[in-house]
Design a protein around this motif. Structure first.
Motif, PDB file in Angstrom:
ATOM      1  N   GLU A   1      -4.240   3.602 -11.408  1.00 41.17           N
ATOM      2  CA  GLU A   1      -3.526   4.658 -12.135  1.00 41.17           C
ATOM      3  C   GLU A   1      -3.342   5.900 -11.270  1.00 41.17           C
ATOM      4  O   GLU A   1      -2.249   6.495 -11.255  1.00 41.17           O
ATOM      5  CB  GLU A   1      -4.283   5.027 -13.410  1.00 41.17           C
ATOM      6  CG  GLU A   1      -4.330   3.903 -14.447  1.00 41.17           C
ATOM      7  CD  GLU A   1      -5.376   2.851 -14.113  1.00 41.17           C
ATOM      8  OE1 GLU A   1      -6.184   3.089 -13.173  1.00 41.17           O
ATOM      9  OE2 GLU A   1      -5.387   1.789 -14.771  1.00 41.17           O
ATOM     10  N   ASN A   2      -4.368   6.308 -10.541  1.00 40.83           N
ATOM     11  CA  ASN A   2      -4.255   7.514  -9.703  1.00 40.83           C
ATOM     12  C   ASN A   2      -3.282   7.313  -8.549  1.00 40.83           C
ATOM     13  O   ASN A   2      -2.551   8.245  -8.174  1.00 40.83           O
ATOM     14  CB  ASN A   2      -5.624   7.913  -9.161  1.00 40.83           C
ATOM     15  CG  ASN A   2      -6.512   8.523 -10.238  1.00 40.83           C
ATOM     16  OD1 ASN A   2      -6.048   8.847 -11.326  1.00 40.83           O
ATOM     17  ND2 ASN A   2      -7.787   8.676  -9.934  1.00 40.83           N
ATOM     18  N   ILE A   3      -3.264   6.118  -7.960  1.00 42.70           N
ATOM     19  CA  ILE A   3      -2.328   5.861  -6.855  1.00 42.70           C
ATOM     20  C   ILE A   3      -0.896   5.935  -7.359  1.00 42.70           C
ATOM     21  O   ILE A   3       0.000   6.476  -6.692  1.00 42.70           O
ATOM     22  CB  ILE A   3      -2.622   4.503  -6.209  1.00 42.70           C
ATOM     23  CG1 ILE A   3      -4.009   4.496  -5.545  1.00 42.70           C
ATOM     24  CG2 ILE A   3      -1.557   4.147  -5.183  1.00 42.70           C
ATOM     25  CD1 ILE A   3      -4.165   5.470  -4.409  1.00 42.70           C
ATOM     26  N   ILE A   4      -0.651   5.409  -8.554  1.00 45.03           N
ATOM     27  CA  ILE A   4       0.715   5.455  -9.101  1.00 45.03           C
ATOM     28  C   ILE A   4       1.136   6.884  -9.400  1.00 45.03           C
ATOM     29  O   ILE A   4       2.293   7.278  -9.145  1.00 45.03           O
ATOM     30  CB  ILE A   4       0.791   4.580 -10.371  1.00 45.03           C
ATOM     31  CG1 ILE A   4       0.584   3.103 -10.003  1.00 45.03           C
ATOM     32  CG2 ILE A   4       2.131   4.756 -11.068  1.00 45.03           C
ATOM     33  CD1 ILE A   4       0.529   2.183 -11.199  1.00 45.03           C
TER      34      ILE A   4
ATOM     35  N   ALA B   1       0.256  -0.977  -6.257  1.00 43.92           N
ATOM     36  CA  ALA B   1      -0.389  -0.459  -7.467  1.00 43.92           C
ATOM     37  C   ALA B   1       0.490  -0.684  -8.694  1.00 43.92           C
ATOM     38  O   ALA B   1      -0.008  -1.060  -9.773  1.00 43.92           O
ATOM     39  CB  ALA B   1      -0.689   1.027  -7.283  1.00 43.92           C
ATOM     40  N   ALA B   2       1.787  -0.477  -8.563  1.00 39.08           N
ATOM     41  CA  ALA B   2       2.694  -0.705  -9.698  1.00 39.08           C
ATOM     42  C   ALA B   2       2.714  -2.172 -10.106  1.00 39.08           C
ATOM     43  O   ALA B   2       2.724  -2.504 -11.299  1.00 39.08           O
ATOM     44  CB  ALA B   2       4.104  -0.230  -9.332  1.00 39.08           C
ATOM     45  N   MET B   3       2.699  -3.072  -9.128  1.00 35.91           N
ATOM     46  CA  MET B   3       2.715  -4.507  -9.428  1.00 35.91           C
ATOM     47  C   MET B   3       1.399  -4.950 -10.067  1.00 35.91           C
ATOM     48  O   MET B   3       1.388  -5.783 -10.981  1.00 35.91           O
ATOM     49  CB  MET B   3       2.983  -5.290  -8.141  1.00 35.91           C
ATOM     50  CG  MET B   3       3.182  -6.767  -8.348  1.00 35.91           C
ATOM     51  SD  MET B   3       3.676  -7.594  -6.807  1.00 35.91           S
ATOM     52  CE  MET B   3       3.826  -9.283  -7.383  1.00 35.91           C
TER      53      MET B   3
ATOM     54  N   LYS C   1       2.546   2.503   4.949  1.00 35.52           N
ATOM     55  CA  LYS C   1       1.447   2.114   4.067  1.00 35.52           C
ATOM     56  C   LYS C   1       1.449   2.908   2.769  1.00 35.52           C
ATOM     57  O   LYS C   1       0.972   2.415   1.733  1.00 35.52           O
ATOM     58  CB  LYS C   1       0.122   2.285   4.811  1.00 35.52           C
ATOM     59  CG  LYS C   1      -0.055   1.270   5.938  1.00 35.52           C
ATOM     60  CD  LYS C   1      -1.326   1.478   6.710  1.00 35.52           C
ATOM     61  CE  LYS C   1      -1.435   0.467   7.854  1.00 35.52           C
ATOM     62  NZ  LYS C   1      -2.662   0.656   8.672  1.00 35.52           N
ATOM     63  N   VAL C   2       1.968   4.136   2.788  1.00 39.48           N
ATOM     64  CA  VAL C   2       2.130   4.882   1.531  1.00 39.48           C
ATOM     65  C   VAL C   2       3.066   4.128   0.585  1.00 39.48           C
ATOM     66  O   VAL C   2       2.799   3.970  -0.619  1.00 39.48           O
ATOM     67  CB  VAL C   2       2.660   6.304   1.829  1.00 39.48           C
ATOM     68  CG1 VAL C   2       3.147   6.970   0.543  1.00 39.48           C
ATOM     69  CG2 VAL C   2       1.578   7.150   2.469  1.00 39.48           C
ATOM     70  N   LYS C   3       4.162   3.638   1.138  1.00 41.47           N
ATOM     71  CA  LYS C   3       5.121   2.881   0.315  1.00 41.47           C
ATOM     72  C   LYS C   3       4.487   1.594  -0.205  1.00 41.47           C
ATOM     73  O   LYS C   3       4.653   1.228  -1.382  1.00 41.47           O
ATOM     74  CB  LYS C   3       6.364   2.570   1.158  1.00 41.47           C
ATOM     75  CG  LYS C   3       7.430   1.786   0.430  1.00 41.47           C
ATOM     76  CD  LYS C   3       8.637   1.544   1.321  1.00 41.47           C
ATOM     77  CE  LYS C   3       8.284   0.655   2.497  1.00 41.47           C
ATOM     78  NZ  LYS C   3       9.475   0.309   3.316  1.00 41.47           N
TER      79      LYS C   3
END
Length: 417
Positions: A193-196, A224-226, A216-218
């Motif tokens: 959740e925090n990464i998203i 995380a979304a997947m 790597k950010v992308k």
């Protein structure tokens, strides 16, 4: 019509039953009319049917006489078997060869054919020596690897996600830099959740200066979304599911299965395992990619050793079997390694660098200047890795200088890296 039929007689031998029957006047007149239609003097051809001609042993039967008493028999004409000459005159359709079924006798003493199991010579001695050299467990991978980067107090699904994130950040990055980036991420909140919810700029500052940090950010955002959409915030528990994630390859997938799920699905092969396996002669043929090395190792290496082979060879490659100038003189495998001393410099002087041995009179030559530039570049990159907070502008200058030095080295045939 057959030869046994007598036209004009009161009696007739039939073809089907070989019995004499009395001809009625109507039947007799019909036969006479049919006979008149035939030209005088023309003989009636007797056609022998195929089934009668193919009889090898004709039955001995008697045919009743067409004259006299109905009970008076006379012998039936015997059909002669076909000769070789007659066979040759028959159409090709009657000379079809019968297909022969070939069967082989089975030898009960012979078991199933076994494939030859290849394994490298002296690999057990080499592995035992590596275990001895790695007994202290003091390599960077032992202190800052993926097994040490997650929060042990976090929930199980959060720990597994942090293991995956540390593996994604470790690509083309030293363990010291990866550990520093994971420490900052955990302080920020390393959860799906925090990464998203974290914007790209903030996330980039948290993981900088890992290699290819913008890419790597992308990958982190997409993964995380997947995970939240398809796996409920947890990571997949299979290699097939893990490699579907952005930025996750076979090496990361097998290591994640071993560390996060405690399941051995394959050997995690990185640059260290790939390099050392080729140097030790652990492969039938030399390989060019880590994935080829993984498949070749899994063909002969016992499965119970798949889990430990990664951290053994990675630490061994970080301390002894270095990419450049390996320390073969202190390696226990120097007498049984086919590549021992092949990568070490032959001469060393006090004033020379560990990469380019040279004397003082060549320091002013073009070759010596290029070597000195490369040596200073290596020192700057080492200082950059030791201080993760290097400004971006300084890093860009170093990369620009590195490109110029490499271009000069490639265009100068006298310099060999």
């Amino acid at each position: 019509m057959r030869g046994n039929e007598v036209i004009g007689s009161m009696y007739m031998v039939t073809r089907s039953s070989n019995k004499t029957v009395n001809c009625t006047p109507a039947l007799r007149s019909k036969i006479i009319k049919t006979q008149k239609k035939l030209d005088t003097g023309t003989s009636v051809a007797v056609k022998v049917e195929e089934e009668e001609a193919n009889v090898a042993q004709p039955k001995s039967s008697s045919v009743l006489s067409s004259t006299g008493d109905c009970t008076t028999p006379y012998p039936q004409a015997v059909v002669q078997p076909k000769t070789e000459a007659d066979t040759l005159l028959l159409p090709s359709t009657t000379r079809r060869r019968r297909q022969l079924k070939v069967e082989y006798d089975k030898d009960e003493n012979l078991g199933p054919v076994k494939k030859e199991h290849w394994e490298p010579p002296d690999w057990r001695r080499q592995l035992a020596n590596i275990r001895e050299m790695r007994s202290s467990r003091d390599a960077p991978v032992d202190k800052m690897g993926a097994e040490k980067c997650y929060d042990a107090k976090a929930p199980a699904h959060v720990r597994r996600f942090q293991v995956l994130v540390s593996l994604m950040l470790s690509s083309q990055t030293k363990d010291q830099v990866t550990a520093a980036a994971m420490q900052k991420l955990r302080a920020h909140g390393c959860t799906v959740e925090n990464i998203i919810n974290t914007d790209d700029e903030t996330l980039g500052k948290l993981i900088y200066p890992v290699g290819f940090w913008r890419t790597k950010v992308k990958y982190l955002k997409q993964t995380a979304a997947m995970l939240q959409k398809e796996f409920g915030g947890d990571i997949p528990n299979s290699v097939e599911g893990l490699v579907r994630l952005s930025g996750v390859g076979p090496k990361m997938a097998h290591l994640a299965m071993d560390i996060a799920w405690d399941q051995v699905s394959g050997i995690g092969v990185d640059t260290h395992v790939h390099r050392i396996s080729n140097r030790l002669g652990w492969l039938k043929k030399s390989t060019k990619t880590p994935e080829e090395t993984r498949k070749a190792l899994e063909e002969w290496l016992p499965r119970e050793m798949w889990s430990e082979i990664n951290w053994l060879l990675v630490g061994f490659g970080q301390q002894v079997c270095l990419p450049v100038s390996p320390l073969c003189s202190v390696c226990l495998n120097q007498h049984i390694c086919p590549s021992a001393h092949n990568f070490s410099p032959t001469k060393k002087s006090k004033s020379s660098s560990p990469h380019f041995p040279r004397t003082s009179n060549t320091a002013t030559s073009p070759k010596g200047k290029l070597e000195a530039a490369y040596e200073s570049l290596v020192k700057e990159e080492t200082m950059k890795e030791e201080t993760p907070t290097t400004p971006i502008s300084q890093t860009r200058k170093i990369k620009k200088r590195r490109g110029k030095v490499y271009q000069s080295i490639r265009t100068n045939p006298a310099v060999k890296l």
